[in-house]
Scaffold this motif. Structure first.
Motif, PDB file in Angstrom:
ATOM      1  N   GLY A 173     -53.576  -4.298  21.523  1.00  0.00           N
ATOM      2  CA  GLY A 173     -54.888  -4.538  22.317  1.00  0.00           C
ATOM      3  C   GLY A 173     -55.870  -5.497  21.219  1.00  0.00           C
ATOM      4  N   ASN A 174     -55.783  -5.992  20.555  1.00  0.00           N
ATOM      5  CA  ASN A 174     -56.114  -6.595  19.288  1.00  0.00           C
ATOM      6  C   ASN A 174     -56.599  -7.964  19.952  1.00  0.00           C
ATOM      7  N   ASP A 175     -55.734  -8.518  21.174  1.00  0.00           N
ATOM      8  CA  ASP A 175     -57.079  -9.813  22.123  1.00  0.00           C
ATOM      9  C   ASP A 175     -57.205  -9.337  23.430  1.00  0.00           C
ATOM     10  N   ILE A 176     -57.708  -8.124  23.798  1.00  0.00           N
ATOM     11  CA  ILE A 176     -57.777  -7.495  25.399  1.00  0.00           C
ATOM     12  C   ILE A 176     -59.229  -7.388  25.085  1.00  0.00           C
ATOM     13  N   ASP A 177     -59.830  -7.809  26.201  1.00  0.00           N
ATOM     14  CA  ASP A 177     -61.601  -7.841  25.598  1.00  0.00           C
ATOM     15  C   ASP A 177     -61.770  -6.701  27.034  1.00  0.00           C
ATOM     16  N   VAL A 178     -62.112  -5.485  26.578  1.00  0.00           N
ATOM     17  CA  VAL A 178     -62.080  -4.524  27.463  1.00  0.00           C
ATOM     18  C   VAL A 178     -62.730  -4.966  28.457  1.00  0.00           C
ATOM     19  N   TRP A 179     -63.748  -5.703  28.817  1.00  0.00           N
ATOM     20  CA  TRP A 179     -64.776  -5.475  29.607  1.00  0.00           C
ATOM     21  C   TRP A 179     -64.559  -7.110  30.862  1.00  0.00           C
ATOM     22  N   LYS A 180     -64.005  -8.009  30.325  1.00  0.00           N
ATOM     23  CA  LYS A 180     -63.498  -9.439  30.549  1.00  0.00           C
ATOM     24  C   LYS A 180     -61.790 -10.128  31.284  1.00  0.00           C
ATOM     25  N   ASP A 181     -60.998  -8.741  30.350  1.00  0.00           N
ATOM     26  CA  ASP A 181     -59.567  -9.896  30.634  1.00  0.00           C
ATOM     27  C   ASP A 181     -58.903  -8.248  31.560  1.00  0.00           C
ATOM     28  N   GLN A 182     -58.100  -8.711  32.096  1.00  0.00           N
ATOM     29  CA  GLN A 182     -56.798  -8.167  32.851  1.00  0.00           C
ATOM     30  C   GLN A 182     -56.424  -7.712  32.255  1.00  0.00           C
ATOM     31  N   TRP A 183     -56.489  -5.758  32.215  1.00  0.00           N
ATOM     32  CA  TRP A 183     -55.769  -4.733  31.799  1.00  0.00           C
ATOM     33  C   TRP A 183     -55.524  -3.979  32.165  1.00  0.00           C
ATOM     34  N   ILE A 184     -55.905  -3.490  33.531  1.00  0.00           N
ATOM     35  CA  ILE A 184     -56.372  -1.970  34.021  1.00  0.00           C
ATOM     36  C   ILE A 184     -55.591  -1.820  35.068  1.00  0.00           C
ATOM     37  N   PRO A 185     -54.295  -1.249  35.059  1.00  0.00           N
ATOM     38  CA  PRO A 185     -53.008  -1.587  36.308  1.00  0.00           C
ATOM     39  C   PRO A 185     -53.696  -1.148  37.400  1.00  0.00           C
ATOM     40  N   PRO A 201     -69.232  -6.537  23.392  1.00  0.00           N
ATOM     41  CA  PRO A 201     -68.436  -6.773  23.149  1.00  0.00           C
ATOM     42  C   PRO A 201     -66.987  -5.622  22.669  1.00  0.00           C
ATOM     43  N   MET A 202     -66.473  -5.075  23.533  1.00  0.00           N
ATOM     44  CA  MET A 202     -64.987  -4.602  23.258  1.00  0.00           C
ATOM     45  C   MET A 202     -63.885  -4.957  23.276  1.00  0.00           C
ATOM     46  N   VAL A 203     -62.922  -4.457  22.169  1.00  0.00           N
ATOM     47  CA  VAL A 203     -61.114  -5.408  22.626  1.00  0.00           C
ATOM     48  C   VAL A 203     -61.113  -3.441  22.650  1.00  0.00           C
ATOM     49  N   VAL A 204     -59.748  -4.067  23.106  1.00  0.00           N
ATOM     50  CA  VAL A 204     -58.989  -2.448  23.828  1.00  0.00           C
ATOM     51  C   VAL A 204     -58.639  -1.859  21.982  1.00  0.00           C
ATOM     52  N   LYS A 205     -57.809  -2.655  21.416  1.00  0.00           N
ATOM     53  CA  LYS A 205     -57.939  -2.201  19.960  1.00  0.00           C
ATOM     54  C   LYS A 205     -58.524  -0.866  20.189  1.00  0.00           C
ATOM     55  N   GLU A 206     -59.410  -0.376  19.740  1.00  0.00           N
ATOM     56  CA  GLU A 206     -61.043   0.008  19.536  1.00  0.00           C
ATOM     57  C   GLU A 206     -60.753   1.525  20.244  1.00  0.00           C
ATOM     58  N   LEU A 207     -60.396   1.233  22.297  1.00  0.00           N
ATOM     59  CA  LEU A 207     -60.119   2.727  22.430  1.00  0.00           C
ATOM     60  C   LEU A 207     -59.078   3.241  21.693  1.00  0.00           C
ATOM     61  N   LEU A 208     -57.830   2.265  21.135  1.00  0.00           N
ATOM     62  CA  LEU A 208     -56.769   2.793  20.383  1.00  0.00           C
ATOM     63  C   LEU A 208     -56.416   3.651  18.614  1.00  0.00           C
ATOM     64  N   GLN A 209     -57.792   3.417  18.321  1.00  0.00           N
ATOM     65  CA  GLN A 209     -57.742   3.822  17.050  1.00  0.00           C
ATOM     66  C   GLN A 209     -58.310   5.798  17.365  1.00  0.00           C
ATOM     67  N   PRO A 210     -57.661   6.203  16.333  1.00  0.00           N
ATOM     68  CA  PRO A 210     -58.403   7.535  16.812  1.00  0.00           C
ATOM     69  C   PRO A 210     -59.705   7.347  15.475  1.00  0.00           C
ATOM     70  N   GLU A 211     -60.565   8.544  15.995  1.00  0.00           N
ATOM     71  CA  GLU A 211     -62.008   8.621  15.334  1.00  0.00           C
ATOM     72  C   GLU A 211     -61.281   8.908  13.857  1.00  0.00           C
ATOM     73  N   GLU A 212     -61.788   8.324  12.428  1.00  0.00           N
ATOM     74  CA  GLU A 212     -61.227   9.202  11.357  1.00  0.00           C
ATOM     75  C   GLU A 212     -62.682   9.806  10.926  1.00  0.00           C
ATOM     76  N   GLU A 213     -62.103  11.638  11.039  1.00  0.00           N
ATOM     77  CA  GLU A 213     -62.070  12.151  10.343  1.00  0.00           C
ATOM     78  C   GLU A 213     -62.520  12.460   9.262  1.00  0.00           C
ATOM     79  N   GLY A 214     -64.363  12.737   9.606  1.00  0.00           N
ATOM     80  CA  GLY A 214     -65.536  12.669   8.154  1.00  0.00           C
ATOM     81  C   GLY A 214     -65.403  13.486   6.599  1.00  0.00           C
TER      82      GLY A 214
END
Length: 214
Positions: A173-185, A201-214
């Motif tokens: 998901g590093n190269d896929i723009d969440v809002w502009k690229d065609q990726w949702i089936p 701006p966001m890339v799909v990779k950001e959606l796939l990464q789990p949040e780090e625990e504090g």
């Protein structure tokens, strides 16, 4: 080099089909035999030229007229055409005979070449066109350019057709723009229905990464 007289340049295809039909007119063939000859011979003659060039509409219309006349006529006897060629080109389940609409056939073969440019970048054709027309980008971002070859003009002419059916296959998901690229089936156009301006701006990779625990 193909200039302004494209109809005359591609007239050899029409002449070649007509010579075949003249040979077949001397034979009394069943409708099944005619169907096989049209699909396996006449429409196959066009493949080489159609996958390289956008054939002029006048040539395609003449070819369809030749095929239609051959289908309905018996030897040298002209007969009434009981339905249109467009109807005959429909699927057999819809009452047609499955002949190819030549304009769509032409565009489909050119689109296949476009797919090769996108997926086979090491091919000689891909490297040649990239070096000349889009050295810093990709086929989908390429402009027509000034004084393009007829081959490039033909391939570029179906870019929107190809782009309308493409979507990303998500990996990291590093190269896929969440809002502009065609990726949702299942989304219309394969993109989110509305851009979320709060996140920017966001890339799909950001959606796939789990949040780090504090």
């Amino acid at each position: 080099m193909i200039g302004a007289t494209k109809t005359r340049v591609f007239g050899y295809i029409r002449d070649k089909c007509w010579r075949r039909i003249r040979l077949w007119h001397s034979k009394l063939l069943s409708v099944v035999g005619k169907e096989v000859l049209i699909k396996a011979v006449l429409q196959a003659i066009l493949v080489y030229a159609m996958q390289c060039f956008s054939i002029p509409s006048k040539v395609l219309e003449d070819l369809e007229k030749l095929m239609s006349n051959y289908w309905w006529n018996q030897r040298n006897e002209k007969r009434f055409h009981w339905t249109t060629w467009k109807k005959l080109c429909q699927h057999k389940f819809n009452g047609g005979l499955g002949f190819k609409t030549l304009k769509n056939f032409n565009r489909g073969l050119l689109a296949k070449q476009c797919w090769r440019l996108l997926t086979k970048e090491n091919y000689l054709l891909s490297r040649t066109l990239k070096a000349k027309y889009y050295p810093e980008g990709s086929y989908l971002s390429a402009e027509l350019g000034s004084r393009p070859s007829f081959t490039w003009r033909s391939i570029h002419g179906v870019k929107n057709l190809v782009a309308s059916g493409l979507r990303w296959r998500v990996g990291n998901g590093n190269d896929i723009d969440v809002w502009k690229d065609q990726w949702i089936p299942d989304a219309p156009g394969f993109i989110p229905s509305q851009e979320n301006t709060l996140h920017g701006p966001m890339v799909v990779k950001e959606l796939l990464q789990p949040e780090e625990e504090g």
